[in-house]
Scaffold this active site. Sequence first.
Site, PDB file in Angstrom:
ATOM      1  N   LYS A 131       0.823  -1.352   0.039  1.00  0.00           N
ATOM      2  CA  LYS A 131       0.003  -0.011  -0.046  1.00  0.00           C
ATOM      3  C   LYS A 131       0.799   1.309   0.141  1.00  0.00           C
ATOM      4  CE  LYS A 131      -4.402  -1.779   1.256  1.00  0.00           C
ATOM      5  NZ  LYS A 131      -5.142  -1.706   0.439  1.00  0.00           N
ATOM      6  N   GLY A 175       8.447 -14.090  15.670  1.00  0.00           N
ATOM      7  CA  GLY A 175       9.614 -13.738  14.284  1.00  0.00           C
ATOM      8  C   GLY A 175      10.763 -12.939  14.920  1.00  0.00           C
ATOM      9  N   ALA A 176      11.756 -13.141  13.924  1.00  0.00           N
ATOM     10  CA  ALA A 176      13.117 -12.900  14.318  1.00  0.00           C
ATOM     11  C   ALA A 176      13.842 -12.278  13.034  1.00  0.00           C
ATOM     12  CB  ALA A 176      13.894 -13.635  15.052  1.00  0.00           C
ATOM     13  N   GLY A 177      12.853 -11.700  12.128  1.00  0.00           N
ATOM     14  CA  GLY A 177      13.488 -11.185  10.902  1.00  0.00           C
ATOM     15  C   GLY A 177      13.659  -9.680  11.001  1.00  0.00           C
ATOM     16  N   GLY A 178      13.831  -9.166   9.870  1.00  0.00           N
ATOM     17  CA  GLY A 178      14.063  -7.426  10.037  1.00  0.00           C
ATOM     18  C   GLY A 178      13.003  -6.786  10.758  1.00  0.00           C
ATOM     19  N   LYS A 219      15.633  -6.402   4.272  1.00  0.00           N
ATOM     20  CA  LYS A 219      15.867  -5.268   5.164  1.00  0.00           C
ATOM     21  C   LYS A 219      17.223  -5.511   5.822  1.00  0.00           C
ATOM     22  CE  LYS A 219      11.216  -3.936   6.601  1.00  0.00           C
ATOM     23  NZ  LYS A 219      10.368  -4.092   7.584  1.00  0.00           N
ATOM     24  N   ASN A 222      14.815  -0.041   6.785  1.00  0.00           N
ATOM     25  CA  ASN A 222      13.365   0.195   5.963  1.00  0.00           C
ATOM     26  C   ASN A 222      13.360   1.500   4.938  1.00  0.00           C
ATOM     27  OD1 ASN A 222      12.701   1.959   7.627  1.00  0.00           O
ATOM     28  ND2 ASN A 222      10.609   1.239   7.722  1.00  0.00           N
ATOM     29  N   MET A 242       1.535  -7.530  12.283  1.00  0.00           N
ATOM     30  CA  MET A 242       2.278  -6.625  11.429  1.00  0.00           C
ATOM     31  C   MET A 242       1.730  -6.647   9.748  1.00  0.00           C
ATOM     32  SD  MET A 242       6.005  -6.131  12.725  1.00  0.00           S
ATOM     33  CE  MET A 242       6.599  -5.776  14.348  1.00  0.00           C
ATOM     34  N   ASP A 285      10.539   1.302  11.377  1.00  0.00           N
ATOM     35  CA  ASP A 285       9.451   0.414  11.672  1.00  0.00           C
ATOM     36  C   ASP A 285       9.064   0.846  13.324  1.00  0.00           C
ATOM     37  OD1 ASP A 285       8.940  -0.619   9.332  1.00  0.00           O
ATOM     38  OD2 ASP A 285      10.491  -2.402   9.687  1.00  0.00           O
ATOM     39  N   THR A 300      12.770 -20.601  13.339  1.00  0.00           N
ATOM     40  CA  THR A 300      14.260 -20.874  13.621  1.00  0.00           C
ATOM     41  C   THR A 300      14.790 -20.400  14.877  1.00  0.00           C
ATOM     42  OG1 THR A 300      14.575 -20.822  11.356  1.00  0.00           O
ATOM     43  CG2 THR A 300      16.433 -20.888  12.575  1.00  0.00           C
TER      44      THR A 300
END
Length: 286
Positions: free
Chosen positions: A21, A133-136, A71, A92, A221, A108, A159
């Site tokens: 968006k 979650g443990a990403g960007g 990211k 980001n 998110m 973020d 993971t």
Amino acid sequence: MSTASRPDHYAVMGNPVAHSKSPLIHRLFAEQTGQQLQYDALLVPEDGFAQAIAIFFIRGGKGLNVTVPFKQQAWEIADELSERARPAGAVNTLMMDEQGTLFGDNTDGVGLLRDLGENLGIDVAGRNVLMLGAGGAARGVLAPLLEQRPVRLHVANRTARRATGLAAAFAAQGTLSASGLDDIPALRFDLVINATAAGLHGEVPALPAGTIGSDTWCYDMVYGTEPTAFMRYARQCGSAHTFDGLGMLVEQAAESFRLWRGITPRTAPVIAALRRQNAELVAQGE
Ligand code: NAP
């Protein structure tokens, strides 16, 4: 048209990116603030991010947003990082100055905190918070969340070692624990934040029974025209308070816009416009 008369060019790069968006949000910000700019969504091959950035800025692009899965790469590629991007390990927002220095920021965290605090009235202080979650995205919001002094912040990831790595990296900044999705502490959490990309494929990280109760705020998110897979799952678990990430998206975009244009747009009318558009799409059966 001469180069000088072209509007400044911005874009979001991701894979996938068609659902984004961001082009609409930045068009609404530009209209509201009387700024002339062009903002596109650019699908970038998974192995082509560095090249895509270089081409974008060589062609005179002014600024980029970066989304899944780039990211961390953006963080590595940036020549200079903001104070909030450095510990996040994720970027980001990118912009290039006239000397060709690529500056990376992460909006973020401020986006999530503004949506939770100012738009939804959710106070993180003294709460038990579970981050999935443990990403960007997770990396970008951990430090600002810890600054709010939750009584506990637990990070759980598919993971497990990525979650424990994050907990180690942010240990000095607050009470932080970590595990795989199967080893989440047996606890009724006050706030569960889904920062996984599972929802992009309609999937949900399954949680131990009792993690979510009727009073648990469940924040995804991810966003879409209808309640997300995680929101539906949270409701099945009994939560009466489920939220998507549309407000965070608009808030982080507003902070990017401020960095690029030096002017802060109002977010409430843009969030309302996007919700109206979603309702129309649902009514049309799209
Ligand atoms: P990312 O760096 O690619 O990380 C993805 C995360 O999702 C990892 O923790 C990954 O676990 C997990 N994951 C992926 N598929 C999964 C599945 N099927 N089951 C369980 N876990 C799964 O992505 P990101 O940048 O952190 O973004 C995560 C999500 O947040 C995306 O959906 C993105 O659209 C959303 N987001 C929204 C906003 C907003 O403004 N609303 C801002 C940022 C991000 P592994 O480590 O095990 O691979």
